[in-house]
Structures are given as C-alpha cells and as structure tokens.
Scaffold this motif. Structure first.
Motif, mmCIF file in Angstrom:
data_model
loop_
_atom_site.group_PDB
_atom_site.id
_atom_site.type_symbol
_atom_site.label_atom_id
_atom_site.label_comp_id
_atom_site.label_asym_id
_atom_site.label_seq_id
_atom_site.Cartn_x
_atom_site.Cartn_y
_atom_site.Cartn_z
ATOM 1 N N LEU A 80 -45.556 -2.106 12.678
ATOM 2 C CA LEU A 80 -45.326 -2.310 11.256
ATOM 3 C C LEU A 80 -46.652 -2.180 10.539
ATOM 4 C CD1 LEU A 80 -43.309 -4.084 13.051
ATOM 5 C CD2 LEU A 80 -42.893 -5.349 10.982
ATOM 6 N N GLN A 81 -46.700 -1.367 9.516
ATOM 7 C CA GLN A 81 -47.912 -1.215 8.706
ATOM 8 C C GLN A 81 -47.528 -1.399 7.253
ATOM 9 O OE1 GLN A 81 -49.059 2.755 10.185
ATOM 10 N NE2 GLN A 81 -50.970 1.764 10.786
ATOM 11 N N TRP A 82 -48.434 -1.999 6.470
ATOM 12 C CA TRP A 82 -48.135 -2.203 5.061
ATOM 13 C C TRP A 82 -49.371 -2.012 4.206
ATOM 14 C CZ3 TRP A 82 -48.306 -5.917 8.773
ATOM 15 C CH2 TRP A 82 -49.242 -6.928 8.620
ATOM 16 N N THR A 83 -49.098 -1.544 3.008
ATOM 17 C CA THR A 83 -50.071 -1.411 1.935
ATOM 18 C C THR A 83 -49.335 -1.853 0.670
ATOM 19 O OG1 THR A 83 -49.417 0.878 1.527
ATOM 20 C CG2 THR A 83 -51.285 0.539 3.022
ATOM 21 N N PRO A 84 -50.034 -2.041 -0.432
ATOM 22 C CA PRO A 84 -49.315 -2.438 -1.647
ATOM 23 C C PRO A 84 -48.193 -1.451 -1.990
ATOM 24 C CG PRO A 84 -51.673 -2.744 -1.940
ATOM 25 C CD PRO A 84 -51.486 -2.009 -0.632
ATOM 26 N N GLY A 85 -46.971 -1.963 -2.093
ATOM 27 C CA GLY A 85 -45.832 -1.149 -2.495
ATOM 28 C C GLY A 85 -45.144 -0.358 -1.405
ATOM 29 N N GLU A 86 -45.610 -0.462 -0.148
ATOM 30 C CA GLU A 86 -44.986 0.313 0.926
ATOM 31 C C GLU A 86 -45.152 -0.391 2.263
ATOM 32 O OE1 GLU A 86 -44.841 4.904 2.035
ATOM 33 O OE2 GLU A 86 -46.848 4.052 2.236
ATOM 34 N N ALA A 87 -44.104 -0.310 3.069
ATOM 35 C CA ALA A 87 -44.145 -0.824 4.435
ATOM 36 C C ALA A 87 -43.495 0.220 5.333
ATOM 37 C CB ALA A 87 -43.403 -2.149 4.529
ATOM 38 N N ILE A 88 -44.101 0.476 6.478
ATOM 39 C CA ILE A 88 -43.643 1.532 7.380
ATOM 40 C C ILE A 88 -43.409 0.932 8.764
ATOM 41 C CG2 ILE A 88 -44.257 3.712 8.503
ATOM 42 C CD1 ILE A 88 -46.127 4.228 6.091
ATOM 43 N N LEU A 89 -42.286 1.319 9.358
ATOM 44 C CA LEU A 89 -41.981 0.962 10.736
ATOM 45 C C LEU A 89 -42.081 2.217 11.575
ATOM 46 C CD1 LEU A 89 -40.908 -0.817 13.047
ATOM 47 C CD2 LEU A 89 -38.587 -0.246 12.257
ATOM 48 N N ARG A 90 -42.936 2.185 12.586
ATOM 49 C CA ARG A 90 -43.025 3.271 13.552
ATOM 50 C C ARG A 90 -42.373 2.760 14.831
ATOM 51 N NH1 ARG A 90 -47.627 3.987 10.557
ATOM 52 N NH2 ARG A 90 -47.850 6.096 9.739
ATOM 53 N N ASP A 91 -41.326 3.452 15.220
ATOM 54 C CA ASP A 91 -40.520 3.044 16.367
ATOM 55 C C ASP A 91 -40.303 4.279 17.228
ATOM 56 O OD1 ASP A 91 -38.722 1.921 18.104
ATOM 57 O OD2 ASP A 91 -37.076 1.851 16.677
ATOM 58 N N GLY A 92 -41.107 4.422 18.256
ATOM 59 C CA GLY A 92 -41.034 5.635 19.067
ATOM 60 C C GLY A 92 -41.468 6.825 18.232
ATOM 61 N N ASN A 93 -40.636 7.831 18.150
ATOM 62 C CA ASN A 93 -40.950 9.026 17.365
ATOM 63 C C ASN A 93 -40.436 8.921 15.941
ATOM 64 O OD1 ASN A 93 -42.190 10.280 19.544
ATOM 65 N ND2 ASN A 93 -40.261 11.116 20.289
ATOM 66 N N GLN A 94 -39.766 7.830 15.608
ATOM 67 C CA GLN A 94 -39.217 7.657 14.273
ATOM 68 C C GLN A 94 -40.176 6.893 13.383
ATOM 69 O OE1 GLN A 94 -35.468 5.699 14.491
ATOM 70 N NE2 GLN A 94 -34.471 7.334 15.618
ATOM 71 N N GLN A 95 -40.077 7.171 12.103
ATOM 72 C CA GLN A 95 -40.846 6.444 11.098
ATOM 73 C C GLN A 95 -39.902 6.149 9.943
ATOM 74 O OE1 GLN A 95 -44.924 7.652 10.139
ATOM 75 N NE2 GLN A 95 -44.254 7.793 8.020
ATOM 76 N N ARG A 96 -39.803 4.860 9.587
ATOM 77 C CA ARG A 96 -38.951 4.469 8.466
ATOM 78 C C ARG A 96 -39.789 3.735 7.435
ATOM 79 N NH1 ARG A 96 -34.559 1.344 11.656
ATOM 80 N NH2 ARG A 96 -35.883 1.757 13.407
ATOM 81 N N ARG A 97 -39.520 4.024 6.170
ATOM 82 C CA ARG A 97 -40.247 3.413 5.060
ATOM 83 C C ARG A 97 -39.377 2.379 4.367
ATOM 84 N NH1 ARG A 97 -44.829 6.217 4.188
ATOM 85 N NH2 ARG A 97 -44.924 8.313 5.035
ATOM 86 N N TYR A 98 -40.029 1.301 3.935
ATOM 87 C CA TYR A 98 -39.362 0.224 3.214
ATOM 88 C C TYR A 98 -40.183 -0.099 1.967
ATOM 89 C CZ TYR A 98 -36.742 -0.394 7.520
ATOM 90 O OH TYR A 98 -35.932 -0.187 8.606
ATOM 91 N N ALA A 99 -39.522 -0.653 0.968
ATOM 92 C CA ALA A 99 -40.199 -0.989 -0.285
ATOM 93 C C ALA A 99 -41.124 -2.184 -0.129
ATOM 94 C CB ALA A 99 -39.169 -1.265 -1.380
#
Length: 166
Positions: A80-99
C-alpha cells in the motif's frame, strides 16, 4: 471474500511463527522517515466475523508512505502506498487506485484502518481518530491495541513490535 480468507489464513499462521519486529523511529529534528515493522492482527465483529493478520513494514509519514503486508515466509500480500489525494494497492501484477488510504485499507482488510495515527501511536503519542480508541500503555513493551467503536461493526487492531534499547 475467498481472497480475504486466504490472506487471513496465511497471515494468521504468521502470527504463530513470525519473529520480532524492529521499529526505527524518526529521529527528532530530522527528515528521516519513520520505519516500523512487526505483526498485526485485525478482527472485525461483522457477520460473519472477519480476521486479518500479517507481518507489516510501515514507512513514511501520515501524508506520504508505504505499508507492506507479507506472510511470515515473505510472500507479499499487498503493498500500500499513499500520497495526498491518492492511495495505491500493488497486489502481484495488479495495481488498484483508491481516493484515500481509508478506502484502500477497507478493501484489503475489511475495515478502514487509521494508518496515519499509527505513526503517533507506535511512538506512544496519542492521536485522535473519530471512532477509534488506542491503548498506549503497552507501547514500551512493544504492544499496541486499538478499538474501533464507530462506525459499526466494531473492530480490534493489535500490533506487536520490538522497542529499541534507549
């Protein structure tokens, strides 16, 4: 649901065999990011009850950071990585973005976790998070427990980590 059950089972076994954790906290007066590692367990009193457990590495700050969740054998459950206004989940080869980081942790663990507050709580400092109560008295012994009373369902978050020698 199947994915959560697999993650919980694999990580739950990790709580039984995982080693100790070593926090490297931010030095006073420096820009060095805080770094913590250990084991975490989350229980959500939903129907059916949900549990999640993992070895964790937390780095950065409430504003910008990374939380790596693995099994005791080192298999990555998610990054899980986050910056202001964005959070990203890297799960294997997938990447999903969250608010937000709250949305991301809700998707991964079944409950929106107060990751930003963890930086203070792991240092033994109180941090107000609506709906959460942290028990900080055991932090010097490397244990942290926090309870979410609202919104329902209730949840219990437990972390185990080593404290560095003074």
């Amino acid at each position: 649901m199947r994915r959560r059950a697999l993650l919980a089972g694999a990580a739950g076994a990790g709580l039984l065999v995982a080693g100790c954790a070593t926090p490297r906290s931010r030095s006073a007066g420096t820009d060095t990011p805080a770094r913590w590692s250990g084991r975490l367990a989350l229980s959500v009193d939903s129907t059916p009850p949900q549990t999640f457990a993992a070895v964790f590495e937390l780095e950065g700050s409430p504003e910008r950071g990374q939380l790596l969740l693995t099994t005791p054998l080192g298999n990555t459950l998610g990054a899980l990585q986050w910056t202001p206004g964005e959070a990203i989940l890297r799960d294997g080869n997938q990447q999903r973005r969250y608010a937000s980081l709250a949305e991301l942790t809700q998707a991964v663990t079944g409950a929106a976790l107060p990751v930003g507050a963890l930086f203070d709580w792991l240092e033994g400092r109180p941090a107000e998070v609506p709906g959460w109560r942290a028990e900080l008295s055991q932090v010097p012994q490397g244990r942290l427990q926090a309870t979410r009373d609202a919104p329902l369902p209730t949840a219990q978050l437990r972390l185990v980590f080593d404290r560095p020698a003074p």
